[in-house]
Design an enzyme around this catalytic site. Structure first.
Site, PDB file in Angstrom:
ATOM      1  N   LYS A   1       6.112 -37.373  -4.332  1.00  0.00           N
ATOM      2  CA  LYS A   1       7.454 -37.405  -3.760  1.00  0.00           C
ATOM      3  C   LYS A   1       7.442 -36.846  -2.333  1.00  0.00           C
ATOM      4  O   LYS A   1       6.538 -36.090  -1.962  1.00  0.00           O
ATOM      5  CB  LYS A   1       8.407 -36.558  -4.610  1.00  0.00           C
TER       6      LYS A   1
ATOM      7  N   ARG B   1       9.681 -41.736 -18.727  1.00  0.00           N
ATOM      8  CA  ARG B   1       9.691 -42.754 -19.789  1.00  0.00           C
ATOM      9  C   ARG B   1       8.368 -42.796 -20.546  1.00  0.00           C
ATOM     10  O   ARG B   1       8.339 -43.169 -21.721  1.00  0.00           O
ATOM     11  CB  ARG B   1      10.047 -44.117 -19.189  1.00  0.00           C
TER      12      ARG B   1
END
Length: 503
Positions: free
Chosen positions: A282, A356
């Site tokens: 990020k 996920r």
């Protein structure tokens, strides 16, 4: 802070402070009118002189009002009488608590539950007042050396209800409100902890402490990496490979229904105690807020605490899926193909779509409990923030009745959720040339494609997904965890247990 309910006329109250409402333009609420009559028009005379208009947020503290036993009367502006809604009611309570604290009132009798809030009864008004009061007084100063304390903090609040018949529901409202508020506080405390303290092992220790505190009904089991490997939870394990902190899955089982036929409701919380993005790292700006990527697990922990505290007559299992996503020599890579616990394969296109991958294995793991329903809670997608902002949680489900239940509970609790679709056309975006599916589906409908990914692992039970990426924490000056959606899930479970607040 202590809360109680009573029923009585204002002239008989002997307290440090009485709290009553004033509407625009300078209209006294019914209880304020009674106090005005007792004081021979003292209050209305002040309003005529322009001391208070009744606009939202305005306050006027009166000392030694003639013929009134209490030391002070706090007038709170409530806006236009017919326009008072749930949000404004909470703001009025918040202003009340702050004013009482700032002015050194150690106790007060609150008549604001007389205010008409459309579609809401006294149970709701008392419970929301308790939850809002606790929220207003919350601070996270465990790691500060200088802790600021109010000069004379508010210690006792009495809520007045119109008739003695409503005392029982008022007492229940306080009991429920305190338990939910404690769950919210627990979730916020976990979320606000820094990642060098709150790692997967810390989450596991909190889960064990919960079992110790409620040992009659709660059991906690912690599953480490060795057992995960034996179970085939390769997607979950891959996410944590780059970190020196072991991935740990904490399973908290609460049994409130002794029947052998009673199936549990399972809550699954994403517990990324820090998410750097991994190899798909990020940007550095705002990366500190990635400690909040475990707020799903924090919320599940808070809800389990509420359930145990209220001894709800249902069975609930909470799973805290703890791990850390870091770059490193052992970190998983874009291009890797992972075999999940369900034996479905996933091509990793972005290591920052890691939540996920953790959840898919946990959603397979919980099949063993033969659940009545499974709800996962996760700070899953930035796309959900774009779609719904920071005010509303995203909801997806494979079961319409469950989705409707959760939406209803969100409206009851004032912790709103909005349903997004799970159409087959979105599933096509997850196609991969090299595996059964990819872990991302492109930018369009990103929150929905994440839900579609999870839905492929939930075909054996009724399931709902709550994407709290926009609602789990605040940025800026008020930075901190919100504790959402503890209130929503608490209301859902209260409804399932038969306490729907419709007294």
């Amino acid at each position: 802070m202590e809360f109680s309910v009573k029923s009585g006329s204002p002239e008989k109250q002997r307290s440090a402070c009485i709290v009553v409402g004033v509407f625009e333009p300078r209209r006294l609420s019914p209880i304020a009118e009674q106090l005005d009559k007792i004081s021979d028009g003292y209050i209305s005379a002040l309003l005529r002189r322009g001391e208070l208009e009744g606009k939202p947020g305005q306050t006027l503290l009166l000392h030694h009002v003639p013929n009134v036993l209490s030391e002070r009367i706090l007038l709170i502006g409530c806006g236009k009488e017919r326009e008072l809604d749930e949000r404004q009611y909470k703001q009025v309570i918040q202003k009340t608590i702050n004013t009482l604290n700032d002015t050194g009132s150690m106790e007060a009798v609150c008549f604001l539950t007389e205010l008409h809030v459309k579609g809401r009864n006294n149970y709701w008004k008392v419970r929301q007042a308790v939850e809002t009061a606790k929220e207003t007084l919350y601070s996270f100063d465990q790691l500060k050396t200088n802790k600021s304390e109010p000069r004379r903090p508010l210690r006792k609040m009495v809520f007045n209800v119109p008739t003695r018949r409503e005392l029982t529901s008022g007492e229940r409202a306080i009991q429920h409100g305190l338990a939910i508020a404690a769950g919210i506080k627990a979730a916020k405390d976990l979320g606000n902890m820094p990642p060098n303290i709150c790692n997967a092992a810390y989450l596991a220790s909190q889960a064990r402490q919960l079992a110790d505190s409620y040992s009659k009904n709660v059991i906690t089991r912690v599953i480490g990496e060795q057992q995960m490997r034996e179970l085939g939870m390769n997607a979950y394990l891959a996410v944590g490979h780059g970190s020196q902190n072991e991935s740990l899955m904490s399973v908290i089982e609460y049994k409130g229904n002794p029947s052998e036929d009673a199936r549990p409701i399972v809550l699954v919380g994403k517990g990324l105690t820090f998410d750097s993005g991994g190899i798909s790292i990020k940007p550095s700006e705002g990366m500190d807020e990635m400690k909040y990527d475990m707020c799903g697990a924090a919320a599940v922990y808070g809800v389990m605490r509420m359930v145990a505290e209220l001894k709800l007559p249902i069975n609930v299992i909470g799973v805290l899926a703890g791990c850390e996503n870091m770059p490193g020599g052992r970190a998983y890579r874009p291009g890797d193909v992972l075999t999940t616990m369900s034996d479905q394969t996933v091509e990793v296109l972005n290591t920052d779509a890691e939540g996920r991958l953790v959840l898919c294995d946990v959603l397979t793991y919980v099949e063993r409990f033969e659940p009545e329903a499974v709800i996962d809670v996760a700070t899953l997608t930035g796309a959900c923030v774009i779609a719904l902002g920071h005010h509303i949680t995203g909801l997806m489900s494979n079961h319409n009745p469950l989705a409707h239940e959760l939406i209803g509970a969100s409206e009851q609790a004032g912790d709103r959720a909005w349903r997004l679709p799970l159409g087959d056309e979105f599933q096509e975006q997850l196609e991969s040339n090299f595996a059964d599916m990819a872990n991302i589906g492109g930018r369009p409908g990103g929150a929905i494609t994440a839900g579609c990914f999870l839905s492929r692992f939930t075909r054996k039970y009724n399931w709902a997904h709550l994407d709290i990426a926009g609602t789990a924490w605040r940025s800026g000056k008020a930075k901190g965890a919100t504790g959402r959606p503890v209130a929503l899930l608490s209301q859902f479970l209260l409804n399932r247990a038969g306490f729907n607040g419709e007294e």
